[in-house]
Design a protein around this motif. Structure first.
Motif, PDB file in Angstrom:
ATOM      1  N   ALA A 146      40.340  45.266  40.530  1.00  0.00           N
ATOM      2  CA  ALA A 146      41.093  43.953  40.009  1.00  0.00           C
ATOM      3  C   ALA A 146      40.367  43.903  38.467  1.00  0.00           C
ATOM      4  O   ALA A 146      41.125  43.576  37.494  1.00  0.00           O
ATOM      5  CB  ALA A 146      41.013  43.023  40.557  1.00  0.00           C
ATOM      6  N   GLY A 147      39.113  44.205  38.333  1.00  0.00           N
ATOM      7  CA  GLY A 147      38.435  44.022  37.211  1.00  0.00           C
ATOM      8  C   GLY A 147      38.121  45.129  36.428  1.00  0.00           C
ATOM      9  O   GLY A 147      37.127  45.310  35.961  1.00  0.00           O
ATOM     10  N   CYS A 148      39.025  46.463  36.577  1.00  0.00           N
ATOM     11  CA  CYS A 148      38.616  47.611  36.030  1.00  0.00           C
ATOM     12  C   CYS A 148      39.051  47.710  34.584  1.00  0.00           C
ATOM     13  O   CYS A 148      38.361  48.636  33.803  1.00  0.00           O
ATOM     14  CB  CYS A 148      39.292  48.656  36.770  1.00  0.00           C
ATOM     15  SG  CYS A 148      41.169  48.810  36.653  1.00  0.00           S
ATOM     16  N   PHE A 149      39.619  46.707  34.115  1.00  0.00           N
ATOM     17  CA  PHE A 149      40.294  47.057  32.544  1.00  0.00           C
ATOM     18  C   PHE A 149      39.130  46.897  31.598  1.00  0.00           C
ATOM     19  O   PHE A 149      39.037  47.942  30.815  1.00  0.00           O
ATOM     20  CB  PHE A 149      41.422  45.911  32.124  1.00  0.00           C
ATOM     21  CG  PHE A 149      41.329  45.891  30.669  1.00  0.00           C
ATOM     22  CD1 PHE A 149      42.238  46.717  30.079  1.00  0.00           C
ATOM     23  CD2 PHE A 149      40.895  44.886  29.721  1.00  0.00           C
ATOM     24  CE1 PHE A 149      42.621  46.762  28.832  1.00  0.00           C
ATOM     25  CE2 PHE A 149      41.264  44.800  28.381  1.00  0.00           C
ATOM     26  CZ  PHE A 149      41.857  45.928  27.946  1.00  0.00           C
ATOM     27  N   PRO A 150      38.070  46.085  31.539  1.00  0.00           N
ATOM     28  CA  PRO A 150      36.783  46.282  30.793  1.00  0.00           C
ATOM     29  C   PRO A 150      36.238  47.519  30.711  1.00  0.00           C
ATOM     30  O   PRO A 150      35.742  48.094  29.662  1.00  0.00           O
ATOM     31  CB  PRO A 150      35.834  45.078  31.173  1.00  0.00           C
ATOM     32  CG  PRO A 150      36.645  44.032  32.001  1.00  0.00           C
ATOM     33  CD  PRO A 150      37.904  44.889  32.469  1.00  0.00           C
ATOM     34  N   SER A 151      36.052  48.027  32.046  1.00  0.00           N
ATOM     35  CA  SER A 151      35.312  49.448  32.101  1.00  0.00           C
ATOM     36  C   SER A 151      36.214  50.591  31.519  1.00  0.00           C
ATOM     37  O   SER A 151      35.641  51.343  30.706  1.00  0.00           O
ATOM     38  CB  SER A 151      35.174  49.626  33.721  1.00  0.00           C
ATOM     39  OG  SER A 151      34.574  50.874  33.820  1.00  0.00           O
ATOM     40  N   VAL A 152      37.462  50.381  31.789  1.00  0.00           N
ATOM     41  CA  VAL A 152      38.244  51.440  30.956  1.00  0.00           C
ATOM     42  C   VAL A 152      38.407  51.251  29.743  1.00  0.00           C
ATOM     43  O   VAL A 152      37.999  52.424  29.247  1.00  0.00           O
ATOM     44  CB  VAL A 152      39.820  51.415  31.763  1.00  0.00           C
ATOM     45  CG1 VAL A 152      40.655  52.245  31.205  1.00  0.00           C
ATOM     46  CG2 VAL A 152      39.774  51.754  33.417  1.00  0.00           C
ATOM     47  N   MET A 153      38.643  50.361  29.263  1.00  0.00           N
ATOM     48  CA  MET A 153      38.703  50.082  27.798  1.00  0.00           C
ATOM     49  C   MET A 153      37.343  50.268  26.991  1.00  0.00           C
ATOM     50  O   MET A 153      37.347  50.935  25.781  1.00  0.00           O
ATOM     51  CB  MET A 153      39.345  48.719  27.543  1.00  0.00           C
ATOM     52  CG  MET A 153      39.543  48.629  25.898  1.00  0.00           C
ATOM     53  SD  MET A 153      41.088  49.823  25.508  1.00  0.00           S
ATOM     54  CE  MET A 153      40.696  49.665  23.668  1.00  0.00           C
ATOM     55  N   GLY A 154      36.313  49.815  27.869  1.00  0.00           N
ATOM     56  CA  GLY A 154      34.992  49.823  27.010  1.00  0.00           C
ATOM     57  C   GLY A 154      34.448  51.351  26.877  1.00  0.00           C
ATOM     58  O   GLY A 154      33.878  51.686  25.991  1.00  0.00           O
ATOM     59  N   LEU A 155      34.870  52.270  28.041  1.00  0.00           N
ATOM     60  CA  LEU A 155      34.167  53.591  27.946  1.00  0.00           C
ATOM     61  C   LEU A 155      35.180  54.410  27.203  1.00  0.00           C
ATOM     62  O   LEU A 155      34.657  55.285  26.428  1.00  0.00           O
ATOM     63  CB  LEU A 155      34.377  53.985  29.337  1.00  0.00           C
ATOM     64  CG  LEU A 155      33.362  53.558  30.375  1.00  0.00           C
ATOM     65  CD1 LEU A 155      33.510  54.049  31.635  1.00  0.00           C
ATOM     66  CD2 LEU A 155      32.016  54.119  29.828  1.00  0.00           C
ATOM     67  N   CYS A 156      36.528  53.903  26.918  1.00  0.00           N
ATOM     68  CA  CYS A 156      37.314  54.605  25.967  1.00  0.00           C
ATOM     69  C   CYS A 156      36.907  54.360  24.404  1.00  0.00           C
ATOM     70  O   CYS A 156      36.864  55.155  23.669  1.00  0.00           O
ATOM     71  CB  CYS A 156      39.002  54.029  26.136  1.00  0.00           C
ATOM     72  SG  CYS A 156      39.682  54.821  27.593  1.00  0.00           S
ATOM     73  N   ILE A 157      36.593  53.114  24.083  1.00  0.00           N
ATOM     74  CA  ILE A 157      35.955  52.827  23.061  1.00  0.00           C
ATOM     75  C   ILE A 157      34.627  53.670  22.536  1.00  0.00           C
ATOM     76  O   ILE A 157      34.507  54.218  21.486  1.00  0.00           O
ATOM     77  CB  ILE A 157      35.927  51.251  22.731  1.00  0.00           C
ATOM     78  CG1 ILE A 157      37.131  50.359  22.883  1.00  0.00           C
ATOM     79  CG2 ILE A 157      35.351  51.064  21.331  1.00  0.00           C
ATOM     80  CD1 ILE A 157      37.170  48.918  22.869  1.00  0.00           C
ATOM     81  N   SER A 158      33.767  53.664  23.506  1.00  0.00           N
ATOM     82  CA  SER A 158      32.409  54.088  23.343  1.00  0.00           C
ATOM     83  C   SER A 158      32.740  55.676  23.106  1.00  0.00           C
ATOM     84  O   SER A 158      31.931  56.541  22.519  1.00  0.00           O
ATOM     85  CB  SER A 158      31.806  53.999  24.661  1.00  0.00           C
ATOM     86  OG  SER A 158      32.060  54.719  25.766  1.00  0.00           O
TER      87      SER A 158
END
Length: 453
Positions: free
Chosen positions: A145-157
């Motif tokens: 449910a809270g995976c968006f920050p992980s997906v987006m953060g790792l994409c930006i990094s």
């Protein structure tokens, strides 16, 4: 004019770049690995063994989240690094960030829906029962449910690393790990959230990670998401370029399932199964630094290829491959010389007395072979040979791993697992090295022929 980092990628000494970019990359990967261990450690210590078993049961299912993230992150990063030699003022970076934002929202929504709907039946079919199933379901649902920050953060990094911002990304990763270290006991024990607190702590930490990486990216690319539209072609390129990363993650899950099942069937006792589990964990940890070097190689190859400097592409691949082989040899030496001391970190003395140490040494000999395959795949991705890279990663398990591992175990039983692993890695490394060399040479000839015409 190109910025300092871009100039380094295009003109800097390759051996210097190998050290300068790889060290932060390796440190970052080790920090991420440490971050992943916190859930199991704190839950085991603060909640109990049933909760620990539940988190352990749920973690393999989160490989799907990791695989989708790797596809988006590596695809965008490779495309971005390839454009560094062609475009200025971060135009392509702005385009990619917006596409990634839209794709991450869709991916996170699908993963969250899957987690909420399929969590309990999937975990039950994986062997979860009673309290273990309850803890596993709670942890898995919150994580999805809270995976968006992980997906987006790792994409930006990934974009930041592609632009040479390895040190800054490493610092952000370190801050996130420290925050996670504080939040886990706070939420699990002091606020009484139990297993759910471990998942919430990771979600909060990755939210901070996403905000910090986004802030850095926007500073480097002012007004990064203004006047940008959806570009279906760019999305398609991201997906197709990152597809090998997705396949490698999913293949790794299949490989782990097959190996542990075969060990369970062929092991004479629980000590042999425990020995293999320890060998697998130590080998996986020893391979982590290689990922840091490969992350450093990607922008060097991509930027040089984008600038049309094909000689530098070939030389960079050779320099990084040689450096990675040396690193893997150094990593393997302690286990080759002192296998008992290393295995005692995970095994008791009684189990170790019956352990076939030569099997551990045989598996460690795979480490120096890995760079020939891994750098070859990165070369293919960075130079636009995505179909070849996808074909290689997509067929490895079917053409090599499964036939060899089943044949070896049928012939030699438990020892065949180790024989099969070694033989498969030797053949795969040699095949990828030859195919990557042939594909890159062919692509280069086509480029030269097109340019002369």
């Amino acid at each position: 004019m190109r910025n300092h980092n871009t100039a380094l990628l295009l003109q800097g000494n390759l051996r210097t770049l190998l050290v300068k970019l790889s060290l932060p990359g390796i440190a970052g990967m080790l920090l991420i690995a440490l971050n992943g261990l916190m859930d199991a450690f704190f839950v085991s210590r603060l909640v109990g063994q049933a909760a620990f078993a539940g988190v352990t049961l749920a973690l393999p299912l989160l490989v799907l989240n990791s695989a989708v993230t790797s596809m988006l992150s590596s695809g965008a990063a490779l495309l971005y690094s390839r454009q560094l030699g062609r475009l200025e003022h971060g135009v392509y970076g702005r385009v990619l960030l917006y596409q990634l934002l839209c794709m991450a929202v869709v991916a996170a929504a699908c993963l969250a829906l899957l987690g909420c709907v399929a969590a309990k039946p999937v975990l039950y079919s994986s062997g979860g029962r009673a309290d273990v199933l309850q803890h596993a379901t709670l942890f898995y649902k919150i994580s999805c449910a809270g995976c968006f920050p992980s997906v987006m953060g790792l994409c930006i990094s990934g974009l930041l690393r592609a632009g040479g911002q390895f040190k800054k990304v490493m610092v952000i990763t370190g801050v996130t790990v420290l925050l996670n270290l504080v939040l886990h006991p706070l939420l699990i024990q002091w606020l009484g959230m139990g297993t759910g607190g471990a998942a919430v702590a990771s979600v909060i930490s990755m939210s901070v990670y996403m905000l910090l990486t986004l802030r850095l990216f926007l500073r480097l690319h002012p007004a990064a998401i203004t006047n940008i539209r959806l570009q279906w072609h760019a999305m398609k390129e991201i997906l197709l370029t990152g597809l090998p990363a997705l396949l490698m993650q999913l293949n790794g899950l299949l490989r782990q399932f097959v190996l542990f099942r075969l060990v369970m069937l062929t092991a004479a006792n629980i000590q042999q199964f425990t020995f293999f589990a320890a060998v697998y964990r130590l080998f996986s940890f020893a391979a982590i630094p290689a990922m840091g070097v490969l992350q450093a190689l990607q922008p060097v190859l991509g930027a040089s290829y984008g600038a049309g400097n094909y000689t530098r592409v070939k030389k960079a691949k050779s320099v990084f491959c040689t450096g990675l082989v040396v690193l893997m040899v150094i990593t393997a030496i302690p286990g080759l010389l002192w296998p008992q001391q290393l295995l005692l970190l995970l095994l008791d003395k009684a189990t170790l007395q019956q352990a076939p140490l030569w099997c551990f040494r045989l598996v460690l000999l795979v480490l120096p072979l890995m760079p020939f395959a891994s750098t070859g795949i990165v070369l293919l991705q960075a130079t636009g040979q995505r179909k070849t890279a996808t074909a290689i990663t997509g067929t490895r398990e079917v053409l090599l791993f499964l036939p060899l591992i089943y044949t070896a175990t049928a012939q030699w039983g438990y020892a065949g697992v180790f024989y099969g692993l070694f033989a498969e890695n030797v053949l795969y490394s040699g095949a990828v090295w030859l195919l990557a060399r042939y594909a890159f040479t062919g692509a280069l000839r086509k480029q030269q022929k097109y340019a002369s015409a």
